[in-house]
Design an enzyme around this catalytic site. Structure first.
Site, mmCIF file in Angstrom:
data_model
loop_
_atom_site.group_PDB
_atom_site.id
_atom_site.type_symbol
_atom_site.label_atom_id
_atom_site.label_comp_id
_atom_site.label_asym_id
_atom_site.label_seq_id
_atom_site.Cartn_x
_atom_site.Cartn_y
_atom_site.Cartn_z
ATOM 1 C CG LEU A 19 -2.086 -1.163 1.180
ATOM 2 C CD1 LEU A 19 -2.770 -0.973 2.815
ATOM 3 C CD2 LEU A 19 -3.056 -0.726 0.291
ATOM 4 N NE ARG A 21 8.280 -0.131 -1.360
ATOM 5 C CZ ARG A 21 8.611 -1.296 -1.447
ATOM 6 N NH1 ARG A 21 9.253 -1.491 -0.284
ATOM 7 N NH2 ARG A 21 8.044 -2.255 -2.216
ATOM 8 N N GLY A 22 7.110 3.814 4.084
ATOM 9 C CA GLY A 22 7.549 5.078 4.740
ATOM 10 C C GLY A 22 9.039 4.915 4.941
ATOM 11 N N GLY A 23 9.538 5.753 5.776
ATOM 12 C CA GLY A 23 11.212 5.997 6.008
ATOM 13 C C GLY A 23 11.417 4.509 6.432
ATOM 14 C CG PHE A 24 12.064 4.522 9.995
ATOM 15 C CD1 PHE A 24 13.662 4.065 10.000
ATOM 16 C CD2 PHE A 24 11.446 5.670 9.932
ATOM 17 C CE1 PHE A 24 14.311 5.406 10.277
ATOM 18 C CE2 PHE A 24 12.680 6.942 10.187
ATOM 19 C CZ PHE A 24 13.876 6.719 10.184
ATOM 20 C CB SER A 25 7.173 1.141 8.024
ATOM 21 O OG SER A 25 6.589 2.461 7.502
ATOM 22 C CB VAL A 27 1.823 0.185 4.843
ATOM 23 C CG1 VAL A 27 0.511 -0.205 5.435
ATOM 24 C CG2 VAL A 27 2.553 1.031 5.888
ATOM 25 C CE LYS A 44 4.039 2.437 10.114
ATOM 26 N NZ LYS A 44 3.558 3.812 10.228
ATOM 27 C CG ASP A 162 4.995 13.624 11.851
ATOM 28 O OD1 ASP A 162 5.224 14.608 11.390
ATOM 29 O OD2 ASP A 162 5.117 12.402 11.292
#
Ligand code: ATP
Length: 382
Positions: A19, A21-25, A27, A44, A162
């Site tokens: 679905l 992507r984050g900096g550390f993850s 999903v 996640k 945040d």
């Protein structure tokens, strides 16, 4: 909600599409193998850096229980923090219509998998820019939902820290879909959170007290909501400047205005609310509970006439630029060390990143390299 030390994620969920992507993850969408309903979820996976447990399912010191902060790396700090906050949400907030729900937690050598409520309705600004025009009343529904989620979080002593449009997702595609606050990677539960997690917030929504490294409180989230509201009604952020230093100065001085022609038709009530939310002195800002009684937020004084179409055009531009930057940062943070160095170098010459973002990236690199991290998780390398 349950935490599984012995069961594997794949025992209970079929993992399907990515679905985001984050900096550390990363999903991914998942489908439950339990029960007949085949419930769809978002999984996640918070990637683990540094020392890893030897076997799948093994308990580690960076897991569900409170960790020893000094033993963990920066990424583990972010990882553990999100779990700590999600646990508090499950205990004190869930279920709440405007806060993401956590169903399950699994842990294996790759990291921790949070099984979350699936939000298939997209990000806040993406949905808004898909309309040609919209009105104040629609913006007030958005603000009311965020305020309602914040009220519940603040009552549980959770500060989001945040809050930004990309952390607000619609549950589904319907026009009456609820909006969910999510991404608690930088949030804090009272004073348990490691200060290192405060490094990665984006500056546009950051309060003056956070920039000055003074006490951050629930009122800091209200500032961020004020920034979101300003953008919703104009299409551009309240504090713009050629350099990041100048932008910081403007934020700290509360130096914004309603001079652009797009503000001419906006109601006095909305502008008054923004001015209160963007008060430099945190105690002057309304609380989330105050907001839920405000005439504009409850819809009474929010105009029903369509706003200037320029607002959507500007918001589209702002949103596209923001997405480009987020994708660039995520691609750097989630790739192999060698690739990262290459991507980081190309980004260093890019004008798309602010000096603070570049500094955070540099810092991040230093720390993960110092940890001897080897980026072995294949799904992050694709
Ligand atoms: P970071 O956590 O590093 O700041 P981020 O907020 O972009 O970055 P994630 O929260 O990991 O990272 O989310 C990555 C992407 O996955 C986001 O773009 C979001 O749209 C999508 N996503 C996250 N949670 C869900 C969910 N519950 N349902 C649907 N999509 C989700």
């Amino acid at each position: 909600m349950s935490r599984h030390d012995c069961r594997k994620l794949s025992d209970d969920y079929e993992v399907v599409d990515v679905l985001g992507r984050g900096g550390f993850s990363v999903v991914r969408k998942g489908v439950s193998k339990r029960g007949r309903e085949k419930k769809q979820v978002a999984i996640k996976t918070l990637r683990r850096f540094g020392p890893q447990p030897k076997q799948a399912g093994q308990k580690s010191n960076t897991s569900w229980g409170l960790p020893t902060w000094k033993q963990i790396s920066i990424s583990d700090a972010l990882l553990t923090n999100e779990i700590l906050v999600m646990r508090r949400i499950v205990e004190k907030v869930s279920p709440h219509v405007n806060v993401i729900n956590l169903y399950d937690v699994y842990e294996d050598p790759d990291g921790v998998h949070l099984v979350l409520e699936l939000c298939s309705g997209g990000e806040l600004f993406d949905r808004i820019v898909s309309h040609k025009r919209y009105c104040e009343f629609e913006a007030s529904v958005v603000v009311r939902q965020i305020a309602s989620g914040l009220e519940a979080l603040h009552k549980a002593n959770i500060i989001h820290r945040d809050l930004k449009p990309e952390n607000c997702l619609f549950l589904d595609d319907t026009s009456i879909s609820s909006l969910k606050i999510m991404d608690f990677g930088l949030s804090s539960v009272e004073d348990h959170t490691d200060p290192i997690v405060a490094l990665f917030g984006s500056i546009d929504y950051v309060s003056p007290e956070a920039l000055a490294r003074r006490q951050v409180s629930a009122a800091s989230d209200m500032w961020s909501l004020g920034v979101i509201l300003y953008i919703l009604l104009s299409g551009y952020p309240p504090f713009t400047a050629a350099t990041n230093t100048e932008k910081q100065q403007r934020i700290m001085a509360g130096d914004f205005n309603f001079e652009d022609p797009t503000w001419k038709t906006i109601s006095h009530s909305a502008k008054d609310l923004i001015s209160r939310l963007l008060s430099v002195e945190a105690y002057k800002r309304p609380t989330a509970s105050d907001l839920l009684k405000h005439p504009w937020v409850i819809g009474d004084s929010a105009k029903q006439e369509l706003m200037d179409s320029e607002v959507v055009t500007k918001l589209q531009r702002f949103n596209a630029r923001r997405k480009l930057r987020a994708a660039a940062i995520a691609s750097v943070l989630s790739s192999k060390v060698t690739l990262r160095t290459k991507r980081l170098k190309s980004l260093l010459g890019s004008h798309d990143l602010t000096p603070d973002e570049l500094e955070n990236l540099r810092l991040h690199f230093k720390r993960i390299c110092a940890n001897g991290e080897n980026a072995t998780l294949s799904e992050f390398e694709q």
